[in-house]
Design a protein around this motif. Sequence first.
Motif, PDB file in Angstrom:
ATOM      1  N   SER A 127       0.933  -0.932   0.310  1.00 32.51           N
ATOM      2  CA  SER A 127       0.048  -0.214   0.050  1.00 32.51           C
ATOM      3  C   SER A 127       1.094   1.467   0.066  1.00 32.51           C
ATOM      4  N   VAL A 229     -15.889   1.964  -8.612  1.00 32.39           N
ATOM      5  CA  VAL A 229     -14.341   1.771  -8.759  1.00 32.39           C
ATOM      6  C   VAL A 229     -13.928   3.492  -8.073  1.00 32.39           C
ATOM      7  N   LEU A 232     -13.512   4.970  -4.716  1.00 34.73           N
ATOM      8  CA  LEU A 232     -12.283   4.998  -4.510  1.00 34.73           C
ATOM      9  C   LEU A 232     -11.477   6.419  -3.331  1.00 34.73           C
ATOM     10  N   LEU A 235     -13.021   8.275  -0.869  1.00 34.57           N
ATOM     11  CA  LEU A 235     -13.208   7.284   0.558  1.00 34.57           C
ATOM     12  C   LEU A 235     -11.830   7.787   0.877  1.00 34.57           C
ATOM     13  N   ASN A 236     -10.552   8.008   0.175  1.00 34.96           N
ATOM     14  CA  ASN A 236      -9.425   7.735   0.728  1.00 34.96           C
ATOM     15  C   ASN A 236      -9.353   8.885   1.603  1.00 34.96           C
ATOM     16  N   ILE A 251     -16.177   0.345   5.429  1.00 38.34           N
ATOM     17  CA  ILE A 251     -15.388   1.052   4.969  1.00 38.34           C
ATOM     18  C   ILE A 251     -13.899   0.390   4.200  1.00 38.34           C
ATOM     19  N   GLY A 252     -13.607  -0.491   5.002  1.00 44.89           N
ATOM     20  CA  GLY A 252     -12.259  -1.148   5.093  1.00 44.89           C
ATOM     21  C   GLY A 252     -13.013  -2.500   4.132  1.00 44.89           C
ATOM     22  N   LYS A 255     -13.708  -1.493   0.139  1.00 46.40           N
ATOM     23  CA  LYS A 255     -12.223  -0.895  -0.542  1.00 46.40           C
ATOM     24  C   LYS A 255     -11.480  -2.586  -0.892  1.00 46.40           C
ATOM     25  N   GLN A 256     -11.955  -3.831  -0.236  1.00 45.68           N
ATOM     26  CA  GLN A 256     -11.017  -4.465  -0.440  1.00 45.68           C
ATOM     27  C   GLN A 256     -12.034  -5.295  -1.267  1.00 45.68           C
ATOM     28  N   THR A 259     -11.018  -3.031  -5.204  1.00 43.20           N
ATOM     29  CA  THR A 259      -9.826  -3.458  -5.440  1.00 43.20           C
ATOM     30  C   THR A 259      -9.535  -4.823  -5.866  1.00 43.20           C
ATOM     31  N   TRP A 272     -12.565   4.161 -12.374  1.00 44.56           N
ATOM     32  CA  TRP A 272     -11.942   4.944 -11.090  1.00 44.56           C
ATOM     33  C   TRP A 272     -11.368   6.406 -10.786  1.00 44.56           C
TER      34      TRP A 272
END
Length: 323
Positions: A127, A229, A232, A235-236, A251-252, A255-256, A259, A272
């Motif tokens: 990451s 997507v 994302l 969300l970041n 949220i985690g 995202k998983q 992606t 995206w």
Amino acid sequence: MRWSIAKAVIIGLVLLSNVAVAQPLAEESLILSTQCGRFQLVLGRIKLDCFHYKKVRLHQATAAPSEDEEFLFVTANHGTPSLHYVRHLGQSKVTIDTTQNDCIRIEAKHQLPTDRTETLLIQQQASGPIEITHEIGEQSRQIQTASFWHLIAEEPELFETAVAPLLSLMFDRYRMDEFSDAIDQRLRAQAARSPEITKASVEQAVGQLADPDRRQRLAAQRQLASAGVGILPLLNQIDNKRLDAEQRQLIGKLKQRLTIDRHDTPDRVAAWLATDRGYWLRVSQDWTPQQRSDAHRYLVATCGRGLDVDPSAVAVRAPIAGH
């Protein structure tokens, strides 16, 4: 992957042997010609395919006095592959290493006619940003980028001259320049339409994840998941410190799921990047005034902030009704 013992023995005899050839090394790398380790781009980051690989140890070299050679070693631990590759051709040497958790290290060294050495080091952790160090003699540059698609927009000359040749050893499905142009065309078209995702709607749905009513929480989850997507980048931007434990967990997981290892296509990448204001700032510099006007309006509605445009040069339309 399941192999019979007989097949494993036969293939092992072939793949573990050293092969000496008199002709120069082929332009296509052992990675591509053998397909023993397959790479793909997932949202602009390099991934080694965990489902299509073969454990091999290959060495190919030209006859003396040339020192040209290639080496490929693919292994796996609990079903997760890793790869080591070396290509030594003339005054150039390329090394590619991957480990578990999508960590990639690519190093290229080239001896210049002026007795200086040019070195390019690309490091991608599981990451965080992709880190690039470019050295020519004593001069050094360090670059951080979110993805290789961002790098094309941010450092087009470096990408074309130094990075693209390295990626061509790993990928056979991407023509990066054509792919990038296709993304650009889709974003120009998107700018003229009403945005499907907005920062305000995302923040509202994230807040709804903490609603006491379970039905409201489920509705918020469905709304966020259906955005795809493109959600994302937004969300970041959310400060996790302002979220409770359940919100962070949901949220985690989202995202998983978004992606997941689906290789990039122009449509997927454009979706995206549609909410990535930083990317728009780069690519829109070459757009027409009207296209930049559309982009400004689109980003105001989507991200809450548009392009840094000169109102006297570009007649910016009013924000889209309802946003």
